[in-house]
Motif scaffolding. Structure first.
Motif, PDB file in Angstrom:
ATOM      1  N   MET A  49       0.845  -1.188   0.000  1.00 12.89           N
ATOM      2  CA  MET A  49       0.000   0.000   0.000  1.00 12.89           C
ATOM      3  C   MET A  49       0.890   1.250   0.000  1.00 12.89           C
ATOM      4  N   THR A  50       0.378   2.317  -0.557  1.00 15.94           N
ATOM      5  CA  THR A  50       1.085   3.593  -0.573  1.00 15.94           C
ATOM      6  C   THR A  50       0.558   4.477   0.544  1.00 15.94           C
ATOM      7  N   VAL A  51       1.458   4.992   1.371  1.00 15.29           N
ATOM      8  CA  VAL A  51       1.076   6.005   2.359  1.00 15.29           C
ATOM      9  C   VAL A  51       1.322   7.343   1.682  1.00 15.29           C
ATOM     10  N   PHE A  52       0.248   8.059   1.412  1.00 16.93           N
ATOM     11  CA  PHE A  52       0.356   9.332   0.709  1.00 16.93           C
ATOM     12  C   PHE A  52       0.818  10.453   1.626  1.00 16.93           C
ATOM     13  N   ILE A  53       0.302  10.437   2.847  1.00 18.46           N
ATOM     14  CA  ILE A  53       0.682  11.485   3.797  1.00 18.46           C
ATOM     15  C   ILE A  53       0.282  11.056   5.202  1.00 18.46           C
ATOM     16  N   ARG A  54       1.021  11.565   6.150  1.00 16.52           N
ATOM     17  CA  ARG A  54       0.705  11.382   7.567  1.00 16.52           C
ATOM     18  C   ARG A  54       0.640  12.769   8.163  1.00 16.52           C
ATOM     19  N   ILE A  55      -0.496  13.111   8.694  1.00 13.81           N
ATOM     20  CA  ILE A  55      -0.735  14.462   9.216  1.00 13.81           C
ATOM     21  C   ILE A  55      -0.800  14.416  10.737  1.00 13.81           C
ATOM     22  N   ASP A  56       0.047  15.210  11.381  1.00 11.75           N
ATOM     23  CA  ASP A  56       0.042  15.326  12.834  1.00 11.75           C
ATOM     24  C   ASP A  56      -0.790  16.559  13.199  1.00 11.75           C
ATOM     25  N   HIS A  57      -2.062  16.331  13.488  1.00 13.96           N
ATOM     26  CA  HIS A  57      -2.961  17.446  13.813  1.00 13.96           C
ATOM     27  C   HIS A  57      -2.566  18.141  15.109  1.00 13.96           C
ATOM     28  N   SER A  58      -2.000  17.407  16.048  1.00 11.10           N
ATOM     29  CA  SER A  58      -1.565  18.011  17.314  1.00 11.10           C
ATOM     30  C   SER A  58      -0.446  19.011  17.086  1.00 11.10           C
ATOM     31  N   ALA A  59       0.490  18.648  16.213  1.00 13.86           N
ATOM     32  CA  ALA A  59       1.590  19.570  15.896  1.00 13.86           C
ATOM     33  C   ALA A  59       1.054  20.811  15.195  1.00 13.86           C
ATOM     34  N   GLY A  60       0.075  20.635  14.326  1.00 10.64           N
ATOM     35  CA  GLY A  60      -0.540  21.783  13.656  1.00 10.64           C
ATOM     36  C   GLY A  60      -1.215  22.712  14.646  1.00 10.64           C
ATOM     37  N   ALA A  61      -1.924  22.124  15.606  1.00  7.88           N
ATOM     38  CA  ALA A  61      -2.592  22.937  16.628  1.00  7.88           C
ATOM     39  C   ALA A  61      -1.568  23.716  17.450  1.00  7.88           C
ATOM     40  N   LYS A  62      -0.476  23.043  17.792  1.00 18.32           N
ATOM     41  CA  LYS A  62       0.564  23.677  18.600  1.00 18.32           C
ATOM     42  C   LYS A  62       1.165  24.887  17.879  1.00 18.32           C
ATOM     43  N   LYS A  63       1.310  24.788  16.550  1.00 17.00           N
ATOM     44  CA  LYS A  63       1.879  25.891  15.765  1.00 17.00           C
ATOM     45  C   LYS A  63       1.044  27.164  15.845  1.00 17.00           C
ATOM     46  N   VAL A  64      -0.253  27.009  16.131  1.00 17.15           N
ATOM     47  CA  VAL A  64      -1.113  28.192  16.225  1.00 17.15           C
ATOM     48  C   VAL A  64      -1.531  28.473  17.668  1.00 17.15           C
ATOM     49  N   GLY A  65      -0.770  27.880  18.622  1.00 15.82           N
ATOM     50  CA  GLY A  65      -0.991  28.166  20.031  1.00 15.82           C
ATOM     51  C   GLY A  65      -2.171  27.445  20.652  1.00 15.82           C
ATOM     52  N   LEU A  66      -2.619  26.358  20.060  1.00 19.46           N
ATOM     53  CA  LEU A  66      -3.747  25.599  20.601  1.00 19.46           C
ATOM     54  C   LEU A  66      -3.284  24.218  21.049  1.00 19.46           C
ATOM     55  N   ASP A  67      -4.026  23.641  21.981  1.00 19.10           N
ATOM     56  CA  ASP A  67      -3.719  22.302  22.476  1.00 19.10           C
ATOM     57  C   ASP A  67      -4.676  21.300  21.862  1.00 19.10           C
ATOM     58  N   LEU A  68      -4.149  20.158  21.467  1.00 22.72           N
ATOM     59  CA  LEU A  68      -4.945  19.049  20.959  1.00 22.72           C
ATOM     60  C   LEU A  68      -4.233  17.781  21.389  1.00 22.72           C
TER      61      LEU A  68
END
Length: 150
Positions: A49-68
């Motif tokens: 199988m091909t893994v197209f992308i892995r998205i770390d939503h917690s890291a994204g939230a942290k970049k904008v000052g939010l906790d997840l």
């Protein structure tokens, strides 16, 4: 259709699974979010199988000052599997490639969540493709078990 649903639920008898009314399959993991996602990627790669992308939503939230709490999305697929589904109903392409959400709930329990093939069949009015849906369901169950169990 009822035979397909019965087969689907029998396949899931060996792992802790909950199927919600919204068509999501939730599988308890014995690992952290990161480790579960790592194990999922390894299992997917082992089956071509091909893994197209892995998205770390917690890291994204942290970049904008939010906790997840830890939350990652793995998007994966294979045209050999997805194309037959799209041949059954072209609109299913909106739900492809496949996605697995690995997340930690408020009690610290880690889950791997994905769309139930039976839900996709209903959502996209897929008929006459039970064998394809069973194959997809079995593959998803196997990937989930590989990622969430010891």
């Amino acid at each position: 259709m009822s035979r397909m649903l019965l087969s689907f639920f029998v396949l899931f008898g060996l792992v802790s699974v909950a199927v919600a009314d919204n068509g999501l399959v939730n599988v308890k993991s014995t690992h952290s979010v990161k480790d579960t996602a790592d194990k999922l990627e390894k299992a997917l790669a082992a089956k071509g199988m091909t893994v197209f992308i892995r998205i770390d939503h917690s890291a994204g939230a942290k970049k904008v000052g939010l906790d997840l709490p830890p939350t990652e999305l793995v998007i994966f697929g294979n045209p050999k599997v997805g194309t037959p589904l799209m041949q059954c109903s072209r609109s299913v392409a909106i739900d492809l490639p496949q996605k697995a959400l690995i997340w930690e709930d408020d009690q610290g329990q880690v889950w791997l969540t994905y769309n139930a093939p039976a839900y996709l069949a209903t959502r996209h009015a897929i008929t006459g493709c039970e064998a394809v849906l069973e194959k997809v369901g079995g593959a998803l169950q196997n990937f989930a078990a590989a990622a969430t169990q010891h």
